[in-house]
Design a protein around this motif. Structure first.
Motif, mmCIF file in Angstrom:
data_model
loop_
_atom_site.group_PDB
_atom_site.id
_atom_site.type_symbol
_atom_site.label_atom_id
_atom_site.label_comp_id
_atom_site.label_asym_id
_atom_site.label_seq_id
_atom_site.Cartn_x
_atom_site.Cartn_y
_atom_site.Cartn_z
ATOM 1 N N GLU A 139 8.786 51.364 -1.045
ATOM 2 C CA GLU A 139 8.511 49.749 -0.121
ATOM 3 C C GLU A 139 9.127 49.393 -0.433
ATOM 4 O O GLU A 139 10.277 49.360 -0.831
ATOM 5 C CB GLU A 139 7.383 49.486 -0.693
ATOM 6 C CG GLU A 139 5.726 50.899 -0.591
ATOM 7 C CD GLU A 139 4.637 49.891 -1.592
ATOM 8 O OE1 GLU A 139 3.415 49.195 -0.208
ATOM 9 O OE2 GLU A 139 4.582 49.469 -2.193
ATOM 10 N N ASP A 140 9.903 49.208 0.892
ATOM 11 C CA ASP A 140 10.652 47.475 0.855
ATOM 12 C C ASP A 140 9.392 46.283 1.657
ATOM 13 O O ASP A 140 8.466 46.882 2.540
ATOM 14 C CB ASP A 140 11.596 48.442 1.941
ATOM 15 C CG ASP A 140 13.009 47.144 1.541
ATOM 16 O OD1 ASP A 140 12.580 45.949 0.711
ATOM 17 O OD2 ASP A 140 13.744 47.626 2.015
ATOM 18 N N LYS A 171 4.382 50.244 -4.705
ATOM 19 C CA LYS A 171 6.030 49.571 -4.886
ATOM 20 C C LYS A 171 6.396 48.664 -5.138
ATOM 21 O O LYS A 171 7.336 48.176 -5.840
ATOM 22 C CB LYS A 171 7.224 50.591 -4.237
ATOM 23 C CG LYS A 171 6.294 51.674 -4.515
ATOM 24 C CD LYS A 171 6.800 52.865 -6.250
ATOM 25 C CE LYS A 171 6.309 53.993 -6.458
ATOM 26 N NZ LYS A 171 6.389 54.628 -7.656
ATOM 27 N N LEU A 172 5.927 47.962 -4.444
ATOM 28 C CA LEU A 172 7.204 45.783 -4.408
ATOM 29 C C LEU A 172 6.149 45.448 -5.456
ATOM 30 O O LEU A 172 7.204 44.280 -6.505
ATOM 31 C CB LEU A 172 6.149 45.481 -3.090
ATOM 32 C CG LEU A 172 5.844 45.874 -1.547
ATOM 33 C CD1 LEU A 172 5.640 45.103 -0.102
ATOM 34 C CD2 LEU A 172 8.015 45.663 -1.670
ATOM 35 N N SER A 175 8.297 46.245 -8.692
ATOM 36 C CA SER A 175 10.101 46.043 -8.901
ATOM 37 C C SER A 175 9.930 44.667 -8.683
ATOM 38 O O SER A 175 10.931 43.668 -8.192
ATOM 39 C CB SER A 175 10.621 46.747 -6.903
ATOM 40 O OG SER A 175 9.894 45.929 -6.255
ATOM 41 N N HIS A 176 8.781 43.542 -8.332
ATOM 42 C CA HIS A 176 8.671 42.390 -8.156
ATOM 43 C C HIS A 176 10.046 42.386 -7.288
ATOM 44 O O HIS A 176 10.487 41.470 -7.269
ATOM 45 C CB HIS A 176 9.049 41.584 -9.339
ATOM 46 C CG HIS A 176 8.284 41.924 -10.776
ATOM 47 N ND1 HIS A 176 7.876 40.877 -10.744
ATOM 48 C CD2 HIS A 176 8.648 43.121 -11.787
ATOM 49 C CE1 HIS A 176 6.568 41.574 -12.323
ATOM 50 N NE2 HIS A 176 7.409 42.686 -12.254
ATOM 51 N N HIS A 177 9.779 42.608 -5.867
ATOM 52 C CA HIS A 177 10.531 42.403 -4.375
ATOM 53 C C HIS A 177 10.466 40.621 -4.161
ATOM 54 O O HIS A 177 9.563 40.418 -4.554
ATOM 55 C CB HIS A 177 9.768 42.623 -3.107
ATOM 56 C CG HIS A 177 10.792 43.102 -2.525
ATOM 57 N ND1 HIS A 177 10.518 41.821 -1.302
ATOM 58 C CD2 HIS A 177 11.252 44.087 -1.788
ATOM 59 C CE1 HIS A 177 11.311 42.731 -0.295
ATOM 60 N NE2 HIS A 177 11.689 44.115 -0.768
ATOM 61 N N GLN A 220 4.389 37.681 -10.439
ATOM 62 C CA GLN A 220 5.757 37.946 -10.162
ATOM 63 C C GLN A 220 7.020 37.159 -10.345
ATOM 64 O O GLN A 220 8.024 37.366 -10.916
ATOM 65 C CB GLN A 220 5.664 37.905 -8.544
ATOM 66 C CG GLN A 220 4.591 39.186 -7.921
ATOM 67 C CD GLN A 220 5.608 40.769 -8.326
ATOM 68 O OE1 GLN A 220 6.386 40.512 -7.518
ATOM 69 N NE2 GLN A 220 4.531 41.633 -9.268
ATOM 70 N N ARG A 224 9.876 39.094 -13.643
ATOM 71 C CA ARG A 224 11.018 39.772 -12.070
ATOM 72 C C ARG A 224 11.684 39.975 -13.573
ATOM 73 O O ARG A 224 12.335 39.077 -14.748
ATOM 74 C CB ARG A 224 11.696 38.482 -11.733
ATOM 75 C CG ARG A 224 10.771 38.288 -10.838
ATOM 76 C CD ARG A 224 11.513 36.926 -9.258
ATOM 77 N NE ARG A 224 10.724 36.495 -8.493
ATOM 78 C CZ ARG A 224 11.612 35.872 -7.618
ATOM 79 N NH1 ARG A 224 12.345 34.788 -7.713
ATOM 80 N NH2 ARG A 224 11.120 35.213 -6.587
#
Length: 228
Positions: A139-140, A171-172, A175-177, A220, A224
């Motif tokens: 994801e992005d 996934k966001l 990954s701690h987008h 989040q 991180r």
């Protein structure tokens, strides 16, 4: 190399390199042509608009990649050539994307992966993917022109996701987008503006939503990955 906006560049980054791609709803063909320039062996560009397809063909010819583009008028996965390794559906509504996949589910499962970027209701699209037995592989998210654009890559397979993962992306979250905290803050503000005149039980439910989102946002921020 053809310049893409942030949204389309991020979509392209999710597409595996070196595989034939079908771009459904290709519009004027910028993403399709950029994928050809990057090395896709060939592209099937599909759009319901004959005018858009003509613009996509002309752009491909201008960039000297027209010999590797198949332009087809249509609105889904019907009639795709064998060997497609990835299907991209970007810039359409989540409802339209769901309909496209459901109409030709066998075709959708036969390709290597789906790269999906709806213009709204990503939460509902994630739930539909689970029902259709796809799992989220990547994801992005990007922020452009005052809008957030989440996107994902899905592959055939069953998966279980929590409510938080379905709403905000497994996934966001994992990954701690970097955009997630401000996205969650934006969501809270939208909810507060929409519910400013609520009272009673409706107000209680809204406050619970805000508390939930703030809890995810703080998690989040506090967890991180360290980059040093």
């Amino acid at each position: 190399m053809l310049h893409l906006c942030k949204r389309l560049q991020a979509v392209m980054n999710l597409v595996p390199q070196g595989v034939p791609v079908a771009d459904i709803g290709c519009d004027h063909g910028r993403l399709a042509c950029a994928l050809l320039q990057r090395g896709a062996p060939w592209i099937t560009a599909v759009d319901i608009s004959a005018l858009s397809l003509d613009k996509a063909r002309r752009l491909a010819e201008t960039l000297s990649v027209g010999d590797r583009m198949i332009a087809r008028q249509g609105d889904g996965l019907e009639g795709l050539e064998p060997g497609i390794g990835a299907v991209v559906i970007a810039g359409l509504s989540a409802h339209t994307i769901r309909d496209i996949l459901r109409r030709r589910l066998d075709t959708a499962r036969a390709v290597g992966c789906l790269i999906l970027q709806p213009m709204q209701d990503m939460e509902g699209l994630r739930r539909s993917l689970v029902e259709l037995e796809f799992t989220i592989e990547a994801e992005d998210m990007v922020y452009e022109n005052r809008r957030y654009y989440p996107m994902l890559r899905a592959v055939p397979g069953s998966a279980f996701y929590t409510a938080d993962e379905l709403d905000f992306g497994p996934k966001l979250l994992a990954s701690h987008h970097p955009l997630l905290p401000q996205y969650l803050l934006w969501k809270m503000r939208v909810i507060q503006r929409a519910g400013q005149d609520l009272s009673g039980q409706q107000r209680v439910q809204m406050d619970k939503q805000i508390v939930r989102l703030e809890g995810i946002r703080q998690n989040q921020l506090q967890n991180r990955p360290f980059c040093g």
